[in-house]
Motif scaffolding. Structure first.
Motif, PDB file in Angstrom:
ATOM      1  N   ASP A  32       0.801  -1.219   0.000  1.00 48.90           N
ATOM      2  CA  ASP A  32       0.000   0.000   0.000  1.00 48.90           C
ATOM      3  C   ASP A  32       0.839   1.277   0.000  1.00 48.90           C
ATOM      4  OD1 ASP A  32      -2.447  -1.296  -0.034  1.00 48.90           O
ATOM      5  OD2 ASP A  32      -2.506  -1.495   2.147  1.00 48.90           O
ATOM      6  N   SER A  33       2.138   1.163   0.336  1.00 54.54           N
ATOM      7  CA  SER A  33       2.956   2.375   0.488  1.00 54.54           C
ATOM      8  C   SER A  33       3.630   2.806  -0.814  1.00 54.54           C
ATOM      9  CB  SER A  33       4.020   2.153   1.576  1.00 54.54           C
ATOM     10  OG  SER A  33       4.832   1.031   1.249  1.00 54.54           O
ATOM     11  N   ASP A  34       4.249   1.870  -1.552  1.00 56.23           N
ATOM     12  CA  ASP A  34       4.971   2.207  -2.775  1.00 56.23           C
ATOM     13  C   ASP A  34       4.574   1.225  -3.872  1.00 56.23           C
ATOM     14  OD1 ASP A  34       6.829   4.327  -1.718  1.00 56.23           O
ATOM     15  OD2 ASP A  34       7.392   2.654  -0.411  1.00 56.23           O
ATOM     16  N   PRO A  35       4.033   1.712  -4.997  1.00 51.62           N
ATOM     17  CA  PRO A  35       3.499   0.802  -6.006  1.00 51.62           C
ATOM     18  C   PRO A  35       4.553   0.152  -6.897  1.00 51.62           C
ATOM     19  CG  PRO A  35       3.195   3.050  -6.717  1.00 51.62           C
ATOM     20  CD  PRO A  35       3.751   3.127  -5.322  1.00 51.62           C
ATOM     21  N   ASN A  36       5.761   0.722  -6.974  1.00 49.26           N
ATOM     22  CA  ASN A  36       6.775   0.212  -7.896  1.00 49.26           C
ATOM     23  C   ASN A  36       7.972  -0.373  -7.146  1.00 49.26           C
ATOM     24  OD1 ASN A  36       5.680   1.302 -10.598  1.00 49.26           O
ATOM     25  ND2 ASN A  36       5.722   3.131  -9.305  1.00 49.26           N
ATOM     26  N   ARG A  37       8.597  -1.358  -7.769  1.00 48.23           N
ATOM     27  CA  ARG A  37       9.796  -1.954  -7.182  1.00 48.23           C
ATOM     28  C   ARG A  37      10.708  -2.461  -8.294  1.00 48.23           C
ATOM     29  NH1 ARG A  37       7.605  -5.078  -4.008  1.00 48.23           N
ATOM     30  NH2 ARG A  37       8.076  -4.128  -1.989  1.00 48.23           N
ATOM     31  N   ILE A  38      11.971  -2.059  -8.250  1.00 47.48           N
ATOM     32  CA  ILE A  38      12.994  -2.702  -9.056  1.00 47.48           C
ATOM     33  C   ILE A  38      13.822  -3.573  -8.114  1.00 47.48           C
ATOM     34  CG2 ILE A  38      13.090  -0.954 -10.872  1.00 47.48           C
ATOM     35  CD1 ILE A  38      15.506   0.271  -9.462  1.00 47.48           C
ATOM     36  N   TYR A  39      14.294  -4.716  -8.603  1.00 48.07           N
ATOM     37  CA  TYR A  39      14.963  -5.629  -7.696  1.00 48.07           C
ATOM     38  C   TYR A  39      16.012  -6.462  -8.423  1.00 48.07           C
ATOM     39  CZ  TYR A  39      11.598  -9.011  -9.616  1.00 48.07           C
ATOM     40  OH  TYR A  39      10.842  -9.798 -10.458  1.00 48.07           O
ATOM     41  N   ALA A  40      16.922  -6.994  -7.619  1.00 50.39           N
ATOM     42  CA  ALA A  40      17.941  -7.919  -8.106  1.00 50.39           C
ATOM     43  C   ALA A  40      18.106  -9.012  -7.068  1.00 50.39           C
ATOM     44  CB  ALA A  40      19.266  -7.197  -8.342  1.00 50.39           C
ATOM     45  N   THR A  41      18.251 -10.248  -7.530  1.00 49.76           N
ATOM     46  CA  THR A  41      18.481 -11.377  -6.634  1.00 49.76           C
ATOM     47  C   THR A  41      19.656 -12.189  -7.153  1.00 49.76           C
ATOM     48  OG1 THR A  41      16.955 -12.858  -7.816  1.00 49.76           O
ATOM     49  CG2 THR A  41      16.039 -11.519  -6.023  1.00 49.76           C
ATOM     50  N   PHE A  42      20.289 -12.907  -6.251  1.00 49.43           N
ATOM     51  CA  PHE A  42      21.403 -13.782  -6.624  1.00 49.43           C
ATOM     52  C   PHE A  42      21.370 -14.994  -5.712  1.00 49.43           C
ATOM     53  CE2 PHE A  42      25.757 -15.352  -6.292  1.00 49.43           C
ATOM     54  CZ  PHE A  42      26.075 -15.501  -7.642  1.00 49.43           C
ATOM     55  N   GLY A  43      21.545 -16.176  -6.303  1.00 49.04           N
ATOM     56  CA  GLY A  43      21.543 -17.357  -5.463  1.00 49.04           C
ATOM     57  C   GLY A  43      21.792 -18.641  -6.213  1.00 49.04           C
ATOM     58  N   LEU A  44      21.823 -19.728  -5.457  1.00 42.01           N
ATOM     59  CA  LEU A  44      21.964 -21.073  -5.983  1.00 42.01           C
ATOM     60  C   LEU A  44      20.574 -21.587  -6.312  1.00 42.01           C
ATOM     61  CD1 LEU A  44      23.884 -23.488  -6.497  1.00 42.01           C
ATOM     62  CD2 LEU A  44      23.395 -24.215  -4.146  1.00 42.01           C
ATOM     63  N   TYR A 198      15.980 -19.611   1.926  1.00 37.78           N
ATOM     64  CA  TYR A 198      16.704 -20.882   1.982  1.00 37.78           C
ATOM     65  C   TYR A 198      15.690 -22.009   2.061  1.00 37.78           C
ATOM     66  CZ  TYR A 198      19.685 -24.713   3.470  1.00 37.78           C
ATOM     67  OH  TYR A 198      20.333 -25.905   3.539  1.00 37.78           O
ATOM     68  N   GLY A 199      15.945 -23.086   1.338  1.00 39.73           N
ATOM     69  CA  GLY A 199      15.014 -24.205   1.381  1.00 39.73           C
ATOM     70  C   GLY A 199      15.574 -25.441   0.705  1.00 39.73           C
ATOM     71  N   MET A 200      14.750 -26.474   0.650  1.00 42.58           N
ATOM     72  CA  MET A 200      15.132 -27.766   0.104  1.00 42.58           C
ATOM     73  C   MET A 200      14.383 -28.038  -1.194  1.00 42.58           C
ATOM     74  SD  MET A 200      17.259 -28.420   2.425  1.00 42.58           S
ATOM     75  CE  MET A 200      17.784 -30.033   1.843  1.00 42.58           C
ATOM     76  N   MET A 213      19.325 -28.173  -2.267  1.00 43.35           N
ATOM     77  CA  MET A 213      18.704 -27.002  -1.654  1.00 43.35           C
ATOM     78  C   MET A 213      18.802 -25.813  -2.594  1.00 43.35           C
ATOM     79  SD  MET A 213      22.046 -26.858  -1.019  1.00 43.35           S
ATOM     80  CE  MET A 213      23.363 -25.686  -0.709  1.00 43.35           C
ATOM     81  N   TYR A 214      18.084 -24.743  -2.246  1.00 40.21           N
ATOM     82  CA  TYR A 214      18.206 -23.462  -2.916  1.00 40.21           C
ATOM     83  C   TYR A 214      18.488 -22.400  -1.869  1.00 40.21           C
ATOM     84  CZ  TYR A 214      13.377 -22.599  -1.382  1.00 40.21           C
ATOM     85  OH  TYR A 214      12.244 -22.433  -0.629  1.00 40.21           O
ATOM     86  N   ALA A 215      19.138 -21.339  -2.264  1.00 36.04           N
ATOM     87  CA  ALA A 215      19.441 -20.227  -1.361  1.00 36.04           C
ATOM     88  C   ALA A 215      19.625 -18.971  -2.197  1.00 36.04           C
ATOM     89  CB  ALA A 215      20.698 -20.509  -0.557  1.00 36.04           C
ATOM     90  N   SER A 216      19.112 -17.859  -1.710  1.00 35.17           N
ATOM     91  CA  SER A 216      19.247 -16.624  -2.476  1.00 35.17           C
ATOM     92  C   SER A 216      19.173 -15.420  -1.556  1.00 35.17           C
ATOM     93  CB  SER A 216      18.163 -16.516  -3.558  1.00 35.17           C
ATOM     94  OG  SER A 216      16.891 -16.360  -2.973  1.00 35.17           O
TER      95      SER A 216
END
Length: 223
Positions: A32-44, A198-200, A213-216
């Motif tokens: 409800d506060s900010d309608p837009n988001r740019i993002y970057a992720t990195f992981g296995l 983090y998860g399996m 597993m995965y992790a990011s």
């Protein structure tokens, strides 16, 4: 014998191609506060995948949801032939105070090119999460299924020469799927949101994958 070997090799290869998309579980309390988001992720995931994307919060029949799209490539050689692109939606389904049951769904296109085959896959991911979401932080447990719908495979000359000369190229329907389950958490610093997951991983028959597993980690900037 060669026919069984082909199925075995393709099965392992499909597992690598169809590993889960590990959708970022952003904080629904901030929609409800900010309608837009740019993002970057990195992981296995299952290889090391850097991903960049954009999301926008919209309202549908008075219900807030985030529509987003992102793209990533394998970090090892930054080869655009090993890619993943996604369109997804995230929303809070049920809420009681700060406790939210969230749901996300994604349409996914993936590709890989290696010494065995060149493959393209189209699939979907369905994930649910239950957790505490506050404006400054959140913590949730999640469970989902990444399901392949259809995959196209073109075998390499090397594979035909040394393993199975009669291997057939073409489309494979429903080559498999992957369950993923784990934890996600994030906290807010100004307009920035830091995320960790983090998860399996398990096959549809709940056998282990490699890696199991995965992790990011992720960083989103709202505006």
């Amino acid at each position: 014998m060669r026919r069984h070997l082909q199925c075995f090799v393709l099965g392992i290869s499909f597992t690598a191609l169809l590993a889960p998309s590990a959708l970022a579980q952003w904080n629904v309390a901030r929609f409800d506060s900010d309608p837009n988001r740019i993002y970057a992720t990195f992981g296995l995931d299952p290889a090391f995948f850097p991903t960049v994307g954009y999301g926008r919060v919209a309202s549908l029949f008075g219900h807030r949801l985030q529509l987003a799209g992102d793209v990533g490539i394998v970090a090892a050689e930054m080869d655009t032939r090993d890619f993943r692109a996604r369109l997804h939606v995230l929303t809070s389904i049920v809420r009681w105070r700060s406790l939210h049951l969230t749901g996300s769904t994604a349409l996914i296109a993936r590709g890989t090119d290696n010494s065995i085959y060149c493959g393209y896959n189209f699939g979907t991911d369905l994930t649910g999460a239950l957790g505490v979401y506050r404006s400054g932080w959140f913590f949730a447990a999640e469970f989902g299924l990444d399901k392949a719908v259809i995959t196209h495979v073109t075998h390499s000359d090397w594979y035909r020469t040394y393993f199975y000369p009669e291997a057939k190229d073409g489309w494979y329907r429903d080559p498999g799927g992957t369950f993923h389950y784990g934890l996600s958490a994030g906290f807010t610093v100004g307009r920035a949101e830091l995320l960790a997951r983090y998860g399996m991983l398990r096959t549809e028959e709940f056998n282990e994958l490699t890696p199991p597993m995965y992790a990011s980690i992720g960083l989103g900037l709202a505006f």
